[in-house]
Design a protein around this motif. Structure first.
Motif, PDB file in Angstrom:
ATOM      1  N   VAL A 197      -5.699   4.132   5.445  1.00 52.69           N
ATOM      2  CA  VAL A 197      -5.783   5.572   5.177  1.00 52.69           C
ATOM      3  C   VAL A 197      -4.727   6.337   5.958  1.00 52.69           C
ATOM      4  O   VAL A 197      -4.328   7.448   5.562  1.00 52.69           O
ATOM      5  CB  VAL A 197      -7.206   6.094   5.483  1.00 52.69           C
ATOM      6  CG1 VAL A 197      -7.405   6.297   6.977  1.00 52.69           C
ATOM      7  CG2 VAL A 197      -7.498   7.373   4.712  1.00 52.69           C
ATOM      8  N   LEU A 243      -1.699   7.571   4.054  1.00 51.91           N
ATOM      9  CA  LEU A 243      -1.779   8.759   3.208  1.00 51.91           C
ATOM     10  C   LEU A 243      -1.333   9.982   4.009  1.00 51.91           C
ATOM     11  O   LEU A 243      -1.689  10.135   5.174  1.00 51.91           O
ATOM     12  CB  LEU A 243      -3.211   8.958   2.705  1.00 51.91           C
ATOM     13  CG  LEU A 243      -3.802   7.801   1.893  1.00 51.91           C
ATOM     14  CD1 LEU A 243      -5.221   8.149   1.453  1.00 51.91           C
ATOM     15  CD2 LEU A 243      -2.943   7.471   0.696  1.00 51.91           C
ATOM     16  N   LEU A 251       1.681  16.518  -4.541  1.00 50.70           N
ATOM     17  CA  LEU A 251       0.585  15.539  -4.563  1.00 50.70           C
ATOM     18  C   LEU A 251       0.823  14.478  -5.633  1.00 50.70           C
ATOM     19  O   LEU A 251       0.588  13.286  -5.402  1.00 50.70           O
ATOM     20  CB  LEU A 251      -0.744  16.248  -4.815  1.00 50.70           C
ATOM     21  CG  LEU A 251      -1.277  17.118  -3.671  1.00 50.70           C
ATOM     22  CD1 LEU A 251      -2.476  17.929  -4.135  1.00 50.70           C
ATOM     23  CD2 LEU A 251      -1.650  16.262  -2.469  1.00 50.70           C
ATOM     24  N   GLU A 284       3.154  11.827  -4.627  1.00 51.94           N
ATOM     25  CA  GLU A 284       2.573  10.824  -3.731  1.00 51.94           C
ATOM     26  C   GLU A 284       1.569   9.931  -4.449  1.00 51.94           C
ATOM     27  O   GLU A 284       0.859   9.159  -3.821  1.00 51.94           O
ATOM     28  CB  GLU A 284       1.876  11.517  -2.554  1.00 51.94           C
ATOM     29  CG  GLU A 284       2.801  12.295  -1.639  1.00 51.94           C
ATOM     30  CD  GLU A 284       3.737  11.380  -0.878  1.00 51.94           C
ATOM     31  OE1 GLU A 284       3.322  10.256  -0.538  1.00 51.94           O
ATOM     32  OE2 GLU A 284       4.880  11.802  -0.613  1.00 51.94           O
ATOM     33  N   GLY A 285       1.508  10.013  -5.781  1.00 55.03           N
ATOM     34  CA  GLY A 285       0.519   9.254  -6.537  1.00 55.03           C
ATOM     35  C   GLY A 285       0.581   7.760  -6.300  1.00 55.03           C
ATOM     36  O   GLY A 285      -0.451   7.076  -6.268  1.00 55.03           O
ATOM     37  N   SER A 286       1.789   7.206  -6.128  1.00 54.36           N
ATOM     38  CA  SER A 286       1.909   5.761  -5.898  1.00 54.36           C
ATOM     39  C   SER A 286       1.253   5.359  -4.587  1.00 54.36           C
ATOM     40  O   SER A 286       0.669   4.273  -4.487  1.00 54.36           O
ATOM     41  CB  SER A 286       3.382   5.342  -5.902  1.00 54.36           C
ATOM     42  OG  SER A 286       4.097   6.023  -4.875  1.00 54.36           O
ATOM     43  N   ALA A 287       1.349   6.232  -3.580  1.00 51.83           N
ATOM     44  CA  ALA A 287       0.697   5.928  -2.296  1.00 51.83           C
ATOM     45  C   ALA A 287      -0.814   5.923  -2.449  1.00 51.83           C
ATOM     46  O   ALA A 287      -1.511   5.079  -1.872  1.00 51.83           O
ATOM     47  CB  ALA A 287       1.121   6.949  -1.237  1.00 51.83           C
ATOM     48  N   TYR A 288      -1.343   6.855  -3.251  1.00 48.75           N
ATOM     49  CA  TYR A 288      -2.782   6.905  -3.465  1.00 48.75           C
ATOM     50  C   TYR A 288      -3.258   5.675  -4.242  1.00 48.75           C
ATOM     51  O   TYR A 288      -4.303   5.094  -3.931  1.00 48.75           O
ATOM     52  CB  TYR A 288      -3.165   8.177  -4.226  1.00 48.75           C
ATOM     53  CG  TYR A 288      -2.656   9.448  -3.597  1.00 48.75           C
ATOM     54  CD1 TYR A 288      -2.544   9.571  -2.213  1.00 48.75           C
ATOM     55  CD2 TYR A 288      -2.276  10.530  -4.384  1.00 48.75           C
ATOM     56  CE1 TYR A 288      -2.072  10.735  -1.638  1.00 48.75           C
ATOM     57  CE2 TYR A 288      -1.811  11.705  -3.812  1.00 48.75           C
ATOM     58  CZ  TYR A 288      -1.705  11.800  -2.438  1.00 48.75           C
ATOM     59  OH  TYR A 288      -1.227  12.953  -1.872  1.00 48.75           O
ATOM     60  N   LEU A 289      -2.476   5.271  -5.232  1.00 43.38           N
ATOM     61  CA  LEU A 289      -2.832   4.082  -6.009  1.00 43.38           C
ATOM     62  C   LEU A 289      -2.814   2.832  -5.130  1.00 43.38           C
ATOM     63  O   LEU A 289      -3.730   2.005  -5.189  1.00 43.38           O
ATOM     64  CB  LEU A 289      -1.873   3.910  -7.186  1.00 43.38           C
ATOM     65  CG  LEU A 289      -2.073   2.653  -8.038  1.00 43.38           C
ATOM     66  CD1 LEU A 289      -3.463   2.646  -8.668  1.00 43.38           C
ATOM     67  CD2 LEU A 289      -0.989   2.545  -9.107  1.00 43.38           C
ATOM     68  N   PHE A 331      -3.260   2.700  -1.967  1.00 39.84           N
ATOM     69  CA  PHE A 331      -4.407   2.785  -1.058  1.00 39.84           C
ATOM     70  C   PHE A 331      -5.686   2.317  -1.751  1.00 39.84           C
ATOM     71  O   PHE A 331      -6.456   1.529  -1.192  1.00 39.84           O
ATOM     72  CB  PHE A 331      -4.588   4.218  -0.556  1.00 39.84           C
ATOM     73  CG  PHE A 331      -5.906   4.459   0.122  1.00 39.84           C
ATOM     74  CD1 PHE A 331      -6.136   3.990   1.408  1.00 39.84           C
ATOM     75  CD2 PHE A 331      -6.924   5.127  -0.528  1.00 39.84           C
ATOM     76  CE1 PHE A 331      -7.357   4.188   2.038  1.00 39.84           C
ATOM     77  CE2 PHE A 331      -8.146   5.334   0.080  1.00 39.84           C
ATOM     78  CZ  PHE A 331      -8.363   4.866   1.366  1.00 39.84           C
ATOM     79  N   VAL A 332      -5.906   2.800  -2.986  1.00 38.97           N
ATOM     80  CA  VAL A 332      -7.124   2.430  -3.719  1.00 38.97           C
ATOM     81  C   VAL A 332      -7.166   0.923  -3.967  1.00 38.97           C
ATOM     82  O   VAL A 332      -8.202   0.271  -3.782  1.00 38.97           O
ATOM     83  CB  VAL A 332      -7.213   3.203  -5.046  1.00 38.97           C
ATOM     84  CG1 VAL A 332      -8.340   2.647  -5.918  1.00 38.97           C
ATOM     85  CG2 VAL A 332      -7.427   4.683  -4.785  1.00 38.97           C
ATOM     86  N   ALA A 376       3.665   1.228  -2.048  1.00 34.11           N
ATOM     87  CA  ALA A 376       3.662   2.682  -2.235  1.00 34.11           C
ATOM     88  C   ALA A 376       5.071   3.239  -2.226  1.00 34.11           C
ATOM     89  O   ALA A 376       5.422   4.102  -3.041  1.00 34.11           O
ATOM     90  CB  ALA A 376       2.821   3.335  -1.140  1.00 34.11           C
TER      91      ALA A 376
END
Length: 224
Positions: free
Chosen positions: A36, A39, A53, A56-61, A63-64, A113
């Motif tokens: 986390v 992020l 935001l 940064e979608g690739s970083a969120y993906l 992370f998930v 990411a």
């Protein structure tokens, strides 16, 4: 459980497993926390927060995906420890090898990411997916070792664990080793997104089988 428990075959005593559980859970918790930390709030001009935001979608993906992967590894590790009534030096070293694979995960996550942002091109994404798949494939090796060890040492089983059930579990790390390797090849030679989807499918497979593979004939008993 007492501090040590005598091996019924006359071998070395088995140590209590609580310390292994506590240490391992601590490592998993730290790794989840490190994920986390990758992020971040994007820099943006007034009125451009949503754009930032989305950038940064690739970083969120990533992370998930990795949060799910670490969670699945924790579930599998928990199921593994339920098979044991105690531990010994060999099992301690194998457990450390499993945790070594776990603590590496934040690095390929960050690489993934980064590669899937606008700054990364196709070659970067190929390398990132291949790296993630390689880390996941190598993660299967200590699981292959531990089930091979357990097949030879039924005296460490917890009460009610069936030998045939343990033997059947060796298929899972073999499947992981082969198919994560295949995911890396797909990501490198076919398309990075294809490789990434294959990795996600494998994570789902290990989630579904986190309690182990059951025999189709004469089902094995679950660990108590």
């Amino acid at each position: 459980m007492a501090a040590t428990e005598q091996d019924p075959t006359g071998g070395a005593s088995l140590a209590e497993i609580d310390r292994m559980k506590a240490f391992s859970d601590g490592v998993f918790a730290i790794v989840i926390t490190l994920l986390v930390l990758e992020l971040r709030v994007p820099s943006y001009e007034p009125g451009e927060l949503l754009t930032g935001l989305l950038h940064e979608g690739s970083a969120y993906l990533a992370f998930v995906i990795s949060f799910g992967y670490v969670g699945v590894l924790w579930l599998n590790h928990h199921a593994l420890l339920r098979l044991l009534r105690g531990t010994n030096p060999a099992l301690n070293w194998i457990n450390l090898a499993i945790l070594f694979g776990v603590v590496i995960i934040p690095f390929p996550t960050a690489v993934l990411a980064s590669a899937f942002t606008d700054h990364g091109d196709r070659h970067d994404r190929q390398a990132a997916v291949a790296l993630y798949a390689l880390a996941a494939a190598l993660m299967s090796l200590p699981w292959l070792v531990v089930f091979g060890y357990l097949r030879r040492r039924p005296e460490v089983y917890a009460t009610g664990v069936d030998h045939a059930y343990v033997r059947a579990q060796a298929r899972r790390p073999i499947t992981g080793l082969v198919l994560y390797g295949l995911a890396g090849l797909l990501g490198w030679f076919v398309d990075p997104m294809v490789g990434l989807v294959a990795i996600i499918v494998m994570i789902i497979y290990h989630a579904v089988t986190s309690e182990g593979i059951r025999r189709r004939r004469s089902p094995a008993r679950r660990p108590g």
